[in-house]
Design a protein around this motif. Structure first.
Motif, PDB file in Angstrom:
ATOM      1  N   LEU A 120       0.848  -1.197   0.000  1.00 28.67           N
ATOM      2  CA  LEU A 120       0.000   0.000   0.000  1.00 28.67           C
ATOM      3  C   LEU A 120       0.878   1.238   0.000  1.00 28.67           C
ATOM      4  CD1 LEU A 120      -2.542  -1.051   2.796  1.00 28.67           C
ATOM      5  CD2 LEU A 120      -2.727  -1.463   0.344  1.00 28.67           C
ATOM      6  N   LEU A 121       0.582   2.181  -0.848  1.00 31.17           N
ATOM      7  CA  LEU A 121       1.268   3.475  -0.838  1.00 31.17           C
ATOM      8  C   LEU A 121       0.345   4.489  -0.175  1.00 31.17           C
ATOM      9  CD1 LEU A 121       2.976   3.564  -4.365  1.00 31.17           C
ATOM     10  CD2 LEU A 121       3.836   2.651  -2.181  1.00 31.17           C
ATOM     11  N   LEU A 122       0.816   5.076   0.919  1.00 31.93           N
ATOM     12  CA  LEU A 122      -0.010   5.941   1.756  1.00 31.93           C
ATOM     13  C   LEU A 122       0.446   7.391   1.669  1.00 31.93           C
ATOM     14  CD1 LEU A 122       0.042   3.691   4.977  1.00 31.93           C
ATOM     15  CD2 LEU A 122      -1.493   3.509   2.998  1.00 31.93           C
ATOM     16  N   ALA A 123      -0.517   8.297   1.847  1.00 34.31           N
ATOM     17  CA  ALA A 123      -0.199   9.717   1.927  1.00 34.31           C
ATOM     18  C   ALA A 123       0.464   9.998   3.275  1.00 34.31           C
ATOM     19  CB  ALA A 123      -1.461  10.550   1.777  1.00 34.31           C
ATOM     20  N   PRO A 124       1.571  10.745   3.303  1.00 31.20           N
ATOM     21  CA  PRO A 124       2.300  10.977   4.566  1.00 31.20           C
ATOM     22  C   PRO A 124       1.482  11.716   5.623  1.00 31.20           C
ATOM     23  CG  PRO A 124       3.657  11.536   2.657  1.00 31.20           C
ATOM     24  CD  PRO A 124       2.264  11.322   2.149  1.00 31.20           C
ATOM     25  N   LYS A 125       0.581  12.606   5.201  1.00 27.38           N
ATOM     26  CA  LYS A 125      -0.129  13.441   6.164  1.00 27.38           C
ATOM     27  C   LYS A 125      -1.170  12.677   6.971  1.00 27.38           C
ATOM     28  CE  LYS A 125       0.484  17.888   3.801  1.00 27.38           C
ATOM     29  NZ  LYS A 125      -0.208  19.049   3.195  1.00 27.38           N
ATOM     30  N   ASP A 126      -2.000  11.883   6.278  1.00 25.87           N
ATOM     31  CA  ASP A 126      -3.116  11.240   6.979  1.00 25.87           C
ATOM     32  C   ASP A 126      -3.192   9.731   6.757  1.00 25.87           C
ATOM     33  OD1 ASP A 126      -3.796  11.220   4.340  1.00 25.87           O
ATOM     34  OD2 ASP A 126      -5.571  12.498   4.546  1.00 25.87           O
ATOM     35  N   SER A 127      -2.182   9.147   6.069  1.00 28.82           N
ATOM     36  CA  SER A 127      -2.095   7.696   5.837  1.00 28.82           C
ATOM     37  C   SER A 127      -3.245   7.144   4.993  1.00 28.82           C
ATOM     38  CB  SER A 127      -2.032   6.930   7.172  1.00 28.82           C
ATOM     39  OG  SER A 127      -0.853   7.263   7.865  1.00 28.82           O
ATOM     40  N   VAL A 150       5.943   9.061  -0.651  1.00 27.15           N
ATOM     41  CA  VAL A 150       4.837   8.378   0.014  1.00 27.15           C
ATOM     42  C   VAL A 150       5.390   7.437   1.094  1.00 27.15           C
ATOM     43  CG1 VAL A 150       3.411   8.483  -2.052  1.00 27.15           C
ATOM     44  CG2 VAL A 150       4.875   6.483  -1.669  1.00 27.15           C
ATOM     45  N   ILE A 151       4.496   6.854   1.866  1.00 26.10           N
ATOM     46  CA  ILE A 151       4.867   5.825   2.843  1.00 26.10           C
ATOM     47  C   ILE A 151       4.346   4.484   2.323  1.00 26.10           C
ATOM     48  CG2 ILE A 151       4.527   4.976   5.191  1.00 26.10           C
ATOM     49  CD1 ILE A 151       4.262   7.885   6.075  1.00 26.10           C
ATOM     50  N   ALA A 152       5.220   3.517   2.235  1.00 27.81           N
ATOM     51  CA  ALA A 152       4.825   2.179   1.777  1.00 27.81           C
ATOM     52  C   ALA A 152       4.516   1.299   2.987  1.00 27.81           C
ATOM     53  CB  ALA A 152       5.929   1.562   0.933  1.00 27.81           C
ATOM     54  N   LYS A 153       3.390   0.619   2.917  1.00 27.87           N
ATOM     55  CA  LYS A 153       3.018  -0.332   3.959  1.00 27.87           C
ATOM     56  C   LYS A 153       2.954  -1.733   3.340  1.00 27.87           C
ATOM     57  CE  LYS A 153      -0.636  -1.582   7.249  1.00 27.87           C
ATOM     58  NZ  LYS A 153      -1.988  -1.233   7.790  1.00 27.87           N
ATOM     59  N   PHE A 154       3.652  -2.684   3.934  1.00 32.21           N
ATOM     60  CA  PHE A 154       3.705  -4.043   3.411  1.00 32.21           C
ATOM     61  C   PHE A 154       3.026  -4.987   4.403  1.00 32.21           C
ATOM     62  CE2 PHE A 154       7.519  -1.681   2.211  1.00 32.21           C
ATOM     63  CZ  PHE A 154       7.430  -1.724   0.823  1.00 32.21           C
ATOM     64  N   THR A 155       2.097  -5.784   3.929  1.00 26.49           N
ATOM     65  CA  THR A 155       1.427  -6.754   4.782  1.00 26.49           C
ATOM     66  C   THR A 155       1.393  -8.107   4.081  1.00 26.49           C
ATOM     67  OG1 THR A 155      -0.764  -6.204   3.885  1.00 26.49           O
ATOM     68  CG2 THR A 155      -0.049  -5.010   5.851  1.00 26.49           C
ATOM     69  N   CYS A 156       1.577  -9.158   4.871  1.00 28.58           N
ATOM     70  CA  CYS A 156       1.533 -10.511   4.326  1.00 28.58           C
ATOM     71  C   CYS A 156       1.222 -11.476   5.465  1.00 28.58           C
ATOM     72  CB  CYS A 156       2.857 -10.890   3.662  1.00 28.58           C
ATOM     73  SG  CYS A 156       2.814 -12.481   2.794  1.00 28.58           S
ATOM     74  N   LEU A 157       0.443 -12.496   5.160  1.00 28.66           N
ATOM     75  CA  LEU A 157       0.081 -13.490   6.156  1.00 28.66           C
ATOM     76  C   LEU A 157       1.331 -14.118   6.761  1.00 28.66           C
ATOM     77  CD1 LEU A 157      -2.602 -14.689   7.171  1.00 28.66           C
ATOM     78  CD2 LEU A 157      -2.248 -16.580   5.588  1.00 28.66           C
TER      79      LEU A 157
END
Length: 308
Positions: A120-127, A150-157
């Motif tokens: 996920l690529l998130l906006a720095p101000k409000d995620s 941007v802020i990258a969020k990585f998720t995996c089982l």
């Protein structure tokens, strides 16, 4: 003779009736290439898209349908791509047009690939989520985005969520830490076990690895409770007698791979039922043996035992 001809004609009719109009098996190819193939095979369809815009997204879809819209949706899968249908025309467009492209690779702490993770690529101000993508079977991702920093969020089982501030468009290798759930005491002297929602992981001891002569021998020493092994034939089944297929590093193992496996290089053994990972090719029950890979040049290879 007439009866034979009639029977053959009947069988051909049944096959033609049962076969879906859209039947494809894509193997990690660009979405643009898959859509081009569908359009080429069905000239009456009008599928409009910008080829380069979709080239960074990949698909491993298995399609078997008579509906054109459903075939296109299945091809796109979880990629951030929209489909608009107007009559017999289909307009396919990426949610982000790709002014920039964030690339990288996901790995566990031991160097193992983290495949199928959500990025996920998130906006720095409000995620808030700007766009997203899925890592391929080698842990690689390439996500078009129209925003910088941007802020990258990585998720995996099975892994802890990981965040990465993107000061550059090339993120390199991002390490994800495992999130194991320790099982209660297992009455097996053989292996330590970790339970995940999609698999059970067994860690062979050093004595087991050294004592085993091949993959089947190692499984016997580990005494994994979900499987039964026929030492005579070398076949593996579950406790109900259903076949369990053996993979080594997510690749279907041949008899040569099984007998020549260097057991001292085995890191862990995974047992899965009805896995969704496309690398298992639809197998319903799987033993996946994770082995240390040795890189020669740019090509990873497994070391095999010498058989005299």
């Amino acid at each position: 003779m007439k009866h034979i001809i009639a029977l053959v004609a009947f069988m051909l009719t049944v096959v033609s009736v049962c076969a879906a109009e859209f039947s494809y098996k894509f193997d990690s190819i660009p979405v643009s290439q898959a859509l081009s193939q569908i359009g080429s095979d069905h000239q009456s369809l009008k599928i409009s898209f910008i080829y380069n815009e979709l080239e960074t997204y990949r698909t491993s879809a298995r399609i078997d349908t008579d509906d054109a819209y459903e075939a296109i949706r299945q091809t796109i899968g979880l990629n951030p791509i929209s489909v608009v249908r107007k009559g017999d025309d289909f307009y396919v467009e990426a949610l982000q047009h790709g002014k920039y492209c964030y690339t990288g690779r996901l790995s566990g702490p031991d160097g193992e690939t983290v495949a199928g993770a959500s990025v996920l690529l998130l906006a720095p101000k409000d995620s808030t989520v700007i766009t997203y993508g899925i890592a391929d079977d080698r842990g690689r991702f390439a996500i078009p985005c129209d925003k910088k920093e941007v802020i990258a969020k990585f998720t995996c089982l099975g892994y802890m969520p990981t965040y990465h501030k993107c000061d550059d468009f090339t993120l390199g290798t991002v390490i994800m830490q495992p999130l194991p759930v320790q099982l209660k005491a297992v009455s097996v002297e053989a292996a330590n076990a970790l339970a995940y929602s999609d698999r059970t992981v067994y860690l062979p001891t050093g004595n087991q690895r050294r004592a085993a002569q091949n993959a089947i021998d190692l499984l016997c020493h580990m005494a994994i409770p979900q499987i039964k092994i026929d030492r005579v034939t070398g076949s593996v089944s579950d406790n109900l007698g259903k076949t369990v297929e053996i993979f080594i590093n997510y690749v279907a193992a041949t008899s040569e791979d099984i007998t020549g496996l260097r057991t001292t290089d085995v890191r862990r053994v995974e047992y899965l039922e009805f896995p969704i990972d496309p690398r298992f090719r639809g197998a319903q029950r799987v033993i996946n043996i994770i082995v240390q890979e040795y890189v020669y040049g740019d090509i990873p290879k497994l070391r095999r035992m010498k058989v005299s």
